[in-house]
Every structure is written in structure tokens, then in C-alpha cells.
Write a protein that holds these residues in place. Structure first.
Motif, PDB file in Angstrom:
ATOM      1  N   ASP A 111      50.952  72.191  26.089  1.00 48.31           N
ATOM      2  CA  ASP A 111      50.633  72.481  27.489  1.00 48.31           C
ATOM      3  C   ASP A 111      51.631  73.488  28.076  1.00 48.31           C
ATOM      4  OD1 ASP A 111      48.745  71.779  29.607  1.00 48.31           O
ATOM      5  OD2 ASP A 111      50.528  71.058  30.673  1.00 48.31           O
ATOM      6  N   ASP A 112      52.906  73.325  27.724  1.00 47.08           N
ATOM      7  CA  ASP A 112      53.917  74.275  28.197  1.00 47.08           C
ATOM      8  C   ASP A 112      53.673  75.665  27.609  1.00 47.08           C
ATOM      9  OD1 ASP A 112      55.141  72.233  29.600  1.00 47.08           O
ATOM     10  OD2 ASP A 112      56.549  71.771  27.982  1.00 47.08           O
ATOM     11  N   ALA A 113      53.300  75.697  26.341  1.00 50.80           N
ATOM     12  CA  ALA A 113      53.051  76.985  25.693  1.00 50.80           C
ATOM     13  C   ALA A 113      51.875  77.705  26.339  1.00 50.80           C
ATOM     14  CB  ALA A 113      52.796  76.779  24.201  1.00 50.80           C
ATOM     15  N   LEU A 114      50.833  76.956  26.724  1.00 52.34           N
ATOM     16  CA  LEU A 114      49.680  77.579  27.381  1.00 52.34           C
ATOM     17  C   LEU A 114      50.023  78.015  28.801  1.00 52.34           C
ATOM     18  CD1 LEU A 114      46.765  75.289  26.131  1.00 52.34           C
ATOM     19  CD2 LEU A 114      47.326  77.605  25.390  1.00 52.34           C
ATOM     20  N   ASP A 115      50.967  77.347  29.437  1.00 52.32           N
ATOM     21  CA  ASP A 115      51.412  77.808  30.753  1.00 52.32           C
ATOM     22  C   ASP A 115      52.058  79.188  30.648  1.00 52.32           C
ATOM     23  OD1 ASP A 115      50.492  75.603  32.088  1.00 52.32           O
ATOM     24  OD2 ASP A 115      52.417  74.538  32.057  1.00 52.32           O
ATOM     25  N   GLU A 153      46.699  83.939  30.038  1.00 55.48           N
ATOM     26  CA  GLU A 153      45.425  84.555  29.659  1.00 55.48           C
ATOM     27  C   GLU A 153      44.694  83.700  28.625  1.00 55.48           C
ATOM     28  OE1 GLU A 153      46.138  88.483  28.343  1.00 55.48           O
ATOM     29  OE2 GLU A 153      46.343  89.317  30.358  1.00 55.48           O
ATOM     30  N   LEU A 154      45.426  83.171  27.666  1.00 53.52           N
ATOM     31  CA  LEU A 154      44.803  82.317  26.659  1.00 53.52           C
ATOM     32  C   LEU A 154      44.250  81.045  27.296  1.00 53.52           C
ATOM     33  CD1 LEU A 154      44.077  81.467  23.790  1.00 53.52           C
ATOM     34  CD2 LEU A 154      46.443  80.708  23.473  1.00 53.52           C
ATOM     35  N   ARG A 155      45.021  80.438  28.174  1.00 49.32           N
ATOM     36  CA  ARG A 155      44.538  79.223  28.828  1.00 49.32           C
ATOM     37  C   ARG A 155      43.222  79.488  29.565  1.00 49.32           C
ATOM     38  NH1 ARG A 155      46.379  74.293  30.678  1.00 49.32           N
ATOM     39  NH2 ARG A 155      48.552  74.626  30.057  1.00 49.32           N
ATOM     40  N   GLN A 156      43.137  80.630  30.261  1.00 51.43           N
ATOM     41  CA  GLN A 156      41.914  80.933  31.010  1.00 51.43           C
ATOM     42  C   GLN A 156      40.727  81.135  30.079  1.00 51.43           C
ATOM     43  OE1 GLN A 156      41.985  80.504  34.332  1.00 51.43           O
ATOM     44  NE2 GLN A 156      44.106  79.934  33.781  1.00 51.43           N
ATOM     45  N   LEU A 159      50.682  82.601  20.067  1.00 55.71           N
ATOM     46  CA  LEU A 159      51.038  81.301  20.639  1.00 55.71           C
ATOM     47  C   LEU A 159      52.291  80.811  19.926  1.00 55.71           C
ATOM     48  CD1 LEU A 159      50.182  78.914  22.521  1.00 55.71           C
ATOM     49  CD2 LEU A 159      48.955  77.966  20.552  1.00 55.71           C
ATOM     50  N   GLU A 160      53.332  80.494  20.697  1.00 51.44           N
ATOM     51  CA  GLU A 160      54.569  79.962  20.127  1.00 51.44           C
ATOM     52  C   GLU A 160      54.683  78.486  20.475  1.00 51.44           C
ATOM     53  OE1 GLU A 160      58.177  82.055  20.726  1.00 51.44           O
ATOM     54  OE2 GLU A 160      57.239  84.036  20.582  1.00 51.44           O
ATOM     55  N   LEU A 161      54.976  77.682  19.444  1.00 56.31           N
ATOM     56  CA  LEU A 161      54.962  76.233  19.642  1.00 56.31           C
ATOM     57  C   LEU A 161      55.926  75.588  18.661  1.00 56.31           C
ATOM     58  CD1 LEU A 161      53.319  74.057  21.277  1.00 56.31           C
ATOM     59  CD2 LEU A 161      51.870  73.857  19.254  1.00 56.31           C
ATOM     60  N   ASP A 162      56.818  74.736  19.165  1.00 57.85           N
ATOM     61  CA  ASP A 162      57.755  74.029  18.291  1.00 57.85           C
ATOM     62  C   ASP A 162      57.222  72.661  17.872  1.00 57.85           C
ATOM     63  OD1 ASP A 162      59.807  75.965  18.206  1.00 57.85           O
ATOM     64  OD2 ASP A 162      60.424  75.396  20.225  1.00 57.85           O
ATOM     65  N   TYR A 163      56.579  71.956  18.792  1.00 59.07           N
ATOM     66  CA  TYR A 163      56.041  70.632  18.500  1.00 59.07           C
ATOM     67  C   TYR A 163      54.722  70.474  19.248  1.00 59.07           C
ATOM     68  CZ  TYR A 163      60.714  69.700  16.755  1.00 59.07           C
ATOM     69  OH  TYR A 163      61.885  69.758  16.056  1.00 59.07           O
ATOM     70  N   GLN A 222      58.348  74.337  11.457  1.00 56.28           N
ATOM     71  CA  GLN A 222      58.793  75.280  10.444  1.00 56.28           C
ATOM     72  C   GLN A 222      58.099  76.628  10.583  1.00 56.28           C
ATOM     73  OE1 GLN A 222      58.380  73.510   6.581  1.00 56.28           O
ATOM     74  NE2 GLN A 222      59.953  71.968   6.963  1.00 56.28           N
ATOM     75  N   LEU A 223      56.984  76.673  11.309  1.00 54.25           N
ATOM     76  CA  LEU A 223      56.238  77.923  11.448  1.00 54.25           C
ATOM     77  C   LEU A 223      56.394  78.535  12.842  1.00 54.25           C
ATOM     78  CD1 LEU A 223      53.012  76.954   9.497  1.00 54.25           C
ATOM     79  CD2 LEU A 223      54.868  78.416   8.745  1.00 54.25           C
ATOM     80  N   ARG A 224      56.141  77.718  13.848  1.00 59.43           N
ATOM     81  CA  ARG A 224      56.344  78.081  15.256  1.00 59.43           C
ATOM     82  C   ARG A 224      55.352  79.114  15.756  1.00 59.43           C
ATOM     83  NH1 ARG A 224      61.802  80.531  18.116  1.00 59.43           N
ATOM     84  NH2 ARG A 224      61.067  80.357  20.277  1.00 59.43           N
ATOM     85  N   HIS A 225      55.178  80.228  15.051  1.00 58.81           N
ATOM     86  CA  HIS A 225      54.296  81.289  15.525  1.00 58.81           C
ATOM     87  C   HIS A 225      52.870  81.059  15.033  1.00 58.81           C
ATOM     88  CE1 HIS A 225      57.472  83.824  17.174  1.00 58.81           C
ATOM     89  NE2 HIS A 225      58.189  83.533  16.097  1.00 58.81           N
ATOM     90  N   PHE A 226      51.925  81.060  15.951  1.00 58.64           N
ATOM     91  CA  PHE A 226      50.509  80.936  15.632  1.00 58.64           C
ATOM     92  C   PHE A 226      49.753  82.054  16.349  1.00 58.64           C
ATOM     93  CE2 PHE A 226      52.307  76.780  15.076  1.00 58.64           C
ATOM     94  CZ  PHE A 226      51.613  76.212  14.021  1.00 58.64           C
ATOM     95  N   ILE A 227      48.548  82.290  15.877  1.00 59.95           N
ATOM     96  CA  ILE A 227      47.639  83.134  16.652  1.00 59.95           C
ATOM     97  C   ILE A 227      46.356  82.351  16.895  1.00 59.95           C
ATOM     98  CG2 ILE A 227      48.557  85.309  15.769  1.00 59.95           C
ATOM     99  CD1 ILE A 227      45.946  85.504  14.078  1.00 59.95           C
ATOM    100  N   VAL A 228      45.753  82.588  18.044  1.00 60.42           N
ATOM    101  CA  VAL A 228      44.446  82.036  18.381  1.00 60.42           C
ATOM    102  C   VAL A 228      43.494  83.227  18.460  1.00 60.42           C
ATOM    103  CG1 VAL A 228      43.076  80.819  20.096  1.00 60.42           C
ATOM    104  CG2 VAL A 228      45.410  80.065  19.589  1.00 60.42           C
ATOM    105  N   GLN A 229      42.475  83.206  17.634  1.00 63.51           N
ATOM    106  CA  GLN A 229      41.599  84.367  17.476  1.00 63.51           C
ATOM    107  C   GLN A 229      40.146  83.964  17.685  1.00 63.51           C
ATOM    108  OE1 GLN A 229      41.032  86.208  13.420  1.00 63.51           O
ATOM    109  NE2 GLN A 229      42.280  87.828  14.365  1.00 63.51           N
ATOM    110  N   GLU A 230      39.411  84.859  18.311  1.00 59.72           N
ATOM    111  CA  GLU A 230      37.980  84.617  18.499  1.00 59.72           C
ATOM    112  C   GLU A 230      37.305  84.415  17.138  1.00 59.72           C
ATOM    113  OE1 GLU A 230      34.010  86.870  20.324  1.00 59.72           O
ATOM    114  OE2 GLU A 230      35.993  87.821  20.450  1.00 59.72           O
ATOM    115  N   TYR A 231      36.495  83.364  17.040  1.00 54.97           N
ATOM    116  CA  TYR A 231      35.821  83.057  15.781  1.00 54.97           C
ATOM    117  C   TYR A 231      34.500  83.814  15.703  1.00 54.97           C
ATOM    118  CZ  TYR A 231      33.655  80.473  11.974  1.00 54.97           C
ATOM    119  OH  TYR A 231      33.049  80.139  10.798  1.00 54.97           O
TER     120      TYR A 231
END
Length: 720
Positions: free
Chosen positions: A438-442, A446-449, A429-433, A508-517
Motif C-alpha cells: 500500500d505504501d509503495a502504491l502511494d 499513476e499505477l494505483r489509479q 514498483l519497489e517493494l521490500d515486503y 531479495q529482489l525488491r524491484h518489480f514491474i507491473v505491465q499491461e497484459y
């Protein structure tokens, strides 16, 4: 090489002689091939020049200090030596159980520095000395006025006049009256001193009797501080005494001048008047000018107090040709320094351990340090002479979003790989702010679903942070939005210290991952049913062998695990997160007995031997596959080198059915997480690292597995 150490400040003393102890300890620790004899005046004998006490018989006493001491305390004095010493001329019939043969012996003579040099050269050892080092003096010895009065220079002159050996007068110049420094600064001064000493010894000018060396002792001293040949500042004294004062003979109290019949005194005050006369123009940098510029001054001298002409310019402190260097650019107080240096001393005795990279090429260099300290240009181009503890390109493994891509690409190509079961479902997931979620999930449909299903819990992690920073657990898109909003808020956690440093700045980071817990972690009643992860040290060598260290760690959360409950759990309430994170670096002082957070995996009571074996076998297979994956599907971002090795801290989770899940791979892991009680585990790791991974670089042997080190991969890309 036999070396005599003397000085004019006396034995180690916090006030009068604070430098000689750290200097001698540095020599003993870093120049084990040197045979040292230390003979110094029993009290401070500064400002005495090359004098002797005519007609006086001198006596010796003996002190002993520990080689790893951090202070100037000594055992003694004794009137006779307390340990046998090979090659000593002194009678040594007594051995004191309180004194070890490894201790530093200080021979104290009740004479002058010159007398100590003479006695040392003629009466203390059976074999002649190769070098006399007089010092380090407390303060500078620059200018003709100081040098002609210096007991430090006087002792070096005595060594020359006897015709027995080369001699160097060493001084550590302090500034603004501040002469006390921490051990790190004094170690650096000792290191810089020895650079100059070894250079001068191996490049001795035939016209020179002795050298006067002044090293600037200040917080600005660094490995790049230059050393410069410099002539003496030809100054002359003004008055160095105040007076006259008339004092009462009995009480010593001062009274008015000119009172008849009373003792006239002159007070010692050498620094209150300026010195006069200099034969050099402003364009000539004298020893005074060099040291005032906080550079090291080197003045070649004849025993006539006149410098040798013709030596000018900056010294090129080149190492001795043919020397092998093991460069450790890790602070010597660091947790890993001791295990590493001991392993090098044992398995690579032909290598000299130093703390900075030599200036010019030598026979072989192995460099161990943080990535930023390595010379990556030499690592890439000088495969025969320069070796290091890190590859240059390994983002495919150590960056979380790159790792997720590596695993995904490999599973697509090799669906039967163990990674298909060992890797938790992960989305980049890439995100600046926060407002752009919502734009990033668009863009990540696949992540949004997946998040819309609301049948799983997820964990979000910054792709490039470490030490657990910014990790949160959530279930819905709204939860995730709340998490990112909280990162942008300028607030702090008032609940305690557990998450003092856990917030991140999204931009400052921008790059994230969303992982199954992993919602059903293995829990151990004997450890308070706390969630834990396994830290495994996995080493890669060359291009490419992979070894798994089977003595693994279990790192526990600070509190008992609580199953996630959508009604009670808040994704932004940091206290709710406490039982779900196992990063020991997040656990603050308020969690008493922090050592309970770390245990050796094999010592855990609630896991049967069969299940421990099952877990380790899975880790071996995962380790093999993940490095194969990096080589085969992300070779641009993982490029192992033939002249490097690297040890990674790899984290795994175990579910309630003893299935292992790969969490992350950390470069340059934080070994101090192991704690003091399990330091033997790290000691064994470094013994094997040096003997089986580093030594083969230099003797063409084949690395071997051992009881706790299992080779899981030997990759031959062109073996067809």
C-alpha cells in the motif's frame, strides 16, 4: 610440430590405463597443429625402468579410437595399419571403411616403454620428432626410488639417450587410492599438463636432458594450481616383497613356513613399508612435498638420475609470444560450445582455442564466456589486445525496470517512434515486503489509479529475475496484494512440477514491474491454440552496429490458451497461470514431447508469408529503436565498447492483428532452449557471429549482412 606419445601403462583401458585416452583426445582437439604419433606397449609395463627385452624381435598391432569418444573403446587390434598416413614409414596399403582418417591410431608394440620410444623415433615416421611425451602415467613418479623404477621415465630417458629429441615424463598423481575421475577433471589435468609441457618446450634448460612432471589429479585441481620446480626426494626402498612363503608347486596354495621340498615365494608388496633417508632438510620442498601439497612438481633431470641444480621457484606459465588465443570459459559439454568452437576453428584458424585466460599479454585474445568470467578491467582499458562477448554496462536494456525507464524516456522525446506502439504500458514498483504494498502504491500514484480502473489485466514480474520466476497475472490491487502475500508464505505447489522454481523472495529482489497484459495473443490452430512468444537473437558489435538474426524461434505455452475470466481465474493458483506463460524453462518432465514447445518461426503454418514479413519488419524497426533509445536517453547504463560484441535473446509477443510487442531483453541467452532438432539454427548463428562480428576485430574488414542477418543500425554519434 611432430610429437611422439608413449607410456608404460599400455593402450586405453578403464582399469590399467584410464588417462592416456583422454589425454591424447585432448591433444587432438586442442592442438590440431601438432602431428601426433602414438606408440605404447601392448600391455601394462610399469616398474620396468629403461629396459629392453634383449634378443627378442618385437611386433606391432594397431587400434583405432574416435577423437570425440567418451570411453576407452577402440576398434581392433589389426596386424597392419588400416588408414593411409602421410609421412609414415610403415607399409599402408589397406584402408578399412570402419576407420576414418581422423581417428586416433594406437600403435601397440609387444615390448617395453623404452623400446616403444626407440621404435617410434627411428622406424615410424620419415621426419624427426620435436618432442617425446611419455605418459600420462597412472600415479606419481616422485622420489629416486620411484623414478629409477619407472617405465614412464625410462621411455623418456630412451628418447634422450638416442640423441634424437627433447623428452618429458608426465604423471597424473591420484590420492587416497581414488584414480577414476570424470571427463571434466581429466580435461583439466590435460590442460594443466599442456601448460607445463609448452612452457618447458619453449624455455628448455640446456643442462636438462628430460623433465619429470607430476600433475595432481584431484577434485581440487583448478586453473590456478601452481607448478613448481622441485628436486628429487632422495629416498631408498625398504622391503618391497613379503615372505618367504612356502607354496605347493602344483596348486600354488600357501602352507606353513619351512616345509621341506616346496617352492618358496615372495609376495609383491611395495607400498606396505615406509621409505628411508632424505638428504634435504624440512625447509626444502622436494617433488614428494610439492605433489602432496597438490601442486604440479617439475623436476629437471640428467640421464644419470640426478636433477639439475639451479632451477627453483614457481613456474610462470607464460604463453608463447605472438600467439593468438580464443579463450572459451564455457564448459565443453555446454549446448553452445560445439557450434562456437567449430566456427572459431573454421574462421579463425590462427587462434588457439583454450579454456582459461593466459597469464600474460599475448598478441590478441578473444574471450567468450559468462559475464562473471570476463576480465572487465582489461575490457575497459585494453581495447587493442583484449576482446570479449559482452559489454560492461548494459543495464538500460537487460534489467526490466531499467528497460521500462529507457522506453518511457525515449517515447517522451520521440513520440512517433515505433516503441510507442510496441511497448506495453509499464510501471516500476519497489517493494521490500508484502505488507508495504500500500505504501509503495502511494509513491506510485499513476499505477494505483490504473489498477483502480479494473478494465485491464496486468502482469507483474521481478525486475532482475530470469527463467519466468515470480511472474503472475492479476487485475486488481487486492489480487496484487494476494500475490505478494503468497511469495512471503513458506508453502510449495502440490499440483505438479511446472512451477517448482517459480516462487521468489521479495526482499531479495525488491524491484518489480507491473505491465499491461496482452489479452488477445495470436493463436495458431496447428499448434493447439497455445500462446507463444518469439525469441529473436540480436547482436550488437562495437559502438555500435546492430544485427537481427531472422531465423527466429516460437516458444509455446504447454497448454491451450484460455481467455482471462475474473470469475474463474485466481492470481495465486499456479495451474491457472500455466496457459499464459511461454517460458520453456518452466516446463517440466511431466510435459511430454517438450520439443513441441519450440518451433522455428518460419515453419509455422498458420501465418501467411505476408504476415511473417510484416512481423519481421516490425522486429527490425523495434530493434533499431530500442538500442538507439539506450544510447540516447540512458547512456550511463548502456555503454557499447569498440572491442566487444554481445548477442541478446530478445522476446516479442504478437497480438491477433499481427502487431508486435516488445517483452524483454536477455543477456547471455539460454541457447539450449532451441533444442536438438533446431541446433542447425544455432550453428548458423555462431558461424555468422564469428565470421562477421568477431573476425573484423582482427583483420580490419567491414562486417557484412547476409541472407538471415540484417543490419538494422549503424550508429555514428559524432558524424556531423
Amino acid at each position: 610440430m611432430r610429437v611422439l606419445i608413449t607410456n608404460d601403462d599400455g593402450p586405453p583401458n578403464d582399469e590399467f590405463s584410464p588417462y592416456v585416452g583422454p589425454f591424447v583426445r585432448y591433444l587432438r582437439q586442442n592442438y590440431p597443429e601438432w602431428q601426433l604419433t602414438v606408440c605404447v606397449p601392448h600391455v601394462q609395463r610399469s616398474w620396468i625402468g629403461k629396459a629392453h627385452f634383449a634378443g627378442k624381435s618385437l611386433s606391432a598391432q594397431f587400434l583405432y579410437s574416435k577423437i570425440d569418444a567418451e570411453d576407452n573403446l577402440c576398434l581392433g587390434p589389426f596386424v597392419q595399419p588400416q588408414v593411409p598416413l602421410e609421412g609414415s614409414k610403415l607399409p599402408r596399403n589397406r584402408q578399412n571403411p570402419e576407420v576414418s582418417g581422423d581417428d586416433i591410431e594406437w600403435i601397440l608394440v609387444d615390448g617395453t616403454p623404452a623400446s616403444c620410444a626407440n621404435i617410434g623415433l627411428y622406424h615410424l615416421c620419415e621426419k624427426p620428432f620435436d618432442l617425446v611425451i611419455s605418459g600420462p602415467n597412472v600415479g606419481r613418479n616422485t622420489s629416486s626410488a620411484y623414478i629409477s623404477s619407472s617405465g614412464t621415465v625410462g621411455a623418456a630417458m630412451e628418447a634422450v639417450i638416442t640423441g634424437r629429441t627433447k623428452a618429458i615424463a608426465l604423471s597424473w598423481a591420484y590420492f587416497n587410492g581414488l584414480k577414476h575421475f570424470d571427463s571434466k577433471t581429466m580435461d583439466l589435468a590435460a590442460q594443466k599438463s599442456m601448460q607445463v609441457v609448452t612452457y618447458l618446450y619453449h624455455n628448455w634448460n640446456d643442462a636438462t636432458d628430460l623433465y619429470s612432471v607430476n600433475v595432481p589429479l584431484s577434485n581440487s585441481l583448478c586453473s590456478d594450481t601452481p607448478a613448481v620446480f622441485a628436486p628429487i626426494w632422495e629416498n631408498r626402498w625398504d622391503a618391497i616383497f613379503e615372505g618367504p612363503k612356502v607354496a605347493r608347486e602344483q596348486s600354488g596354495g600357501e602352507i606353513e613356513d619351512g616345509v621341506e621340498g616346496q617352492m618358496i615365494t615372495f609376495k609383491w608388496a611395495p607400498f606396505k613399508k615406509s621409505h628411508t633417508n632424505s638428504q634435504y632438510s624440512a625447509a626444502t620442498a622436494t617433488d614428494r612435498d610439492v605433489i602432496e601439497a597438490k601442486k604440479t612438481s617439475v623436476t629437471p633431470l640428467r640421464a644419470t638420475f640426478k636433477e639439475v641444480e639451479g632451477l627453483v621457484g614457481q613456474l610462470s606459465l607464460s604463453p608463447t609470444k605472438g600467439t593468438n588465443y580464443f579463450v572459451i570459459t564455457v564448459d565443453n559439454g555446454d549446448y553452445l560450445y560445439g557450434p562456437l568452437s567449430r566456427a572459431v576453428s573454421k574462421h579463425l584458424p590462427q587462434f588457439r582455442i583454450v579454456s582459461e585466460l593466459p597469464c600474460t599479454p599475448v598478441t590478441s585474445i578473444f574471450h567468450y564466456g559468462e559475464y562473471e568470467h570476463l576480465n572487465v578491467d582489461k575490457l575497459a582499458t585494453d581495447a587493442n589486445d583484449y576482446f570479449a562477448n559482452s559489454y560492461i554496462y548494459r543495464k538500460a536494456l537487460i534489467r526490466k525496470h531499467y528497460l521500462a525507464h529507457t522506453i518511457h524516456a525515449y517515447i517522451v522525446k520521440y513520440p512517433d517512434s515505433i516503441l510507442s506502439q510496441a511497448a506495453l504500458e509499464t510501471f516500476p514498483l519497489e517493494l521490500d515486503y508484502a505488507e508495504f504494498l500500500d505504501d509503495a502504491l502511494d509513491e506510485n500514484w499513476e499505477l494505483r489509479q490504473e489498477l483502480k480502473k479494473q478494465d485491464k489485466w496486468w502482469i507483474v514480474k521481478p525486475g532482475m529475475s530470469d527463467k519466468g520466476q515470480g511472474i503472475r497475472v492479476f487485475k486488481t490491487i487486492n489480487d496484487l496484494q494476494a500475490i505478494f502475500d503468497s511469495f512471503d508464505e513458506d508453502s510449495t505447489d502440490d499440483e505438479g512440477e511446472f512451477f517448482d522454481d517459480n516462487k521468489v523472495i521479495i526482499s531479495q529482489l525488491r524491484h518489480f514491474i507491473v505491465q499491461e497484459y496482452l489479452a488477445d495473443p495470436l493463436l495458431l490452430p496447428s499448434m493447439g491454440n497455445k500462446k507463444f512468444h518469439i525469441r529473436c537473437y540480436i547482436s550488437c558489435r562495437g559502438a555500435l552496429e546492430v544485427y537481427v538474426y531472422d531465423r527466429m524461434l516460437a516458444l509455446f505455452a504447454p497448454s491451450a490458451f484460455k481467455p482471462l475470466d475474473g470469475e474463474k481465474f485466481s492470481p495465486t493458483e499456479l495451474k491457472d497461470l500455466e496457459c499464459h506463460l511461454t517460458n520453456t524453462c518452466l516446463q517440466s518432465k511431466k510435459h511430454e514431447r517438450r520439443e513441441l514447445s519450440v518451433a522455428e518461426f518460419d515453419a509455422l503454418l498458420d501465418i501467411s508469408p505476408e504476415n511473417k514479413l510484416k512481423i519481421k519488419e516490425q522486429i527490425h524497426s523495434i530493434a533499431r529503436e530500442i538500442f538507439l533509445a539506450a544510447l540516447k536517453v540512458n547512456a550511463v547504463n548502456f555503454q557499447p565498447l569498440p572491442n566487444a560484441f554481445e548477442t541478446y535473446g530478445v522476446d516479442f509477443l504478437v497480438d491477433s492483428h499481427f502487431n508486435v510487442k516488445l517483452l524483454e531483453i536477455n543477456a547471455y541467452p539460454d541457447f539450449k532452449q532451441t533444442g536438438e532438432e533446431l541446433k542447425g539454427l544455432i550453428e548458423e548463428l555462431f558461424q555468422h557471429t564469428v565470421s562477421q562480428l568477431i573476425v573484423p576485430f582482427f583483420n580490419n574488414t567491414t562486417p557484412q549482412s547476409s541472407e538471415n542477418f540484417v543490419k538494422v543500425l549503424e550508429y555514428a554519434p559524432h558524424n556531423w
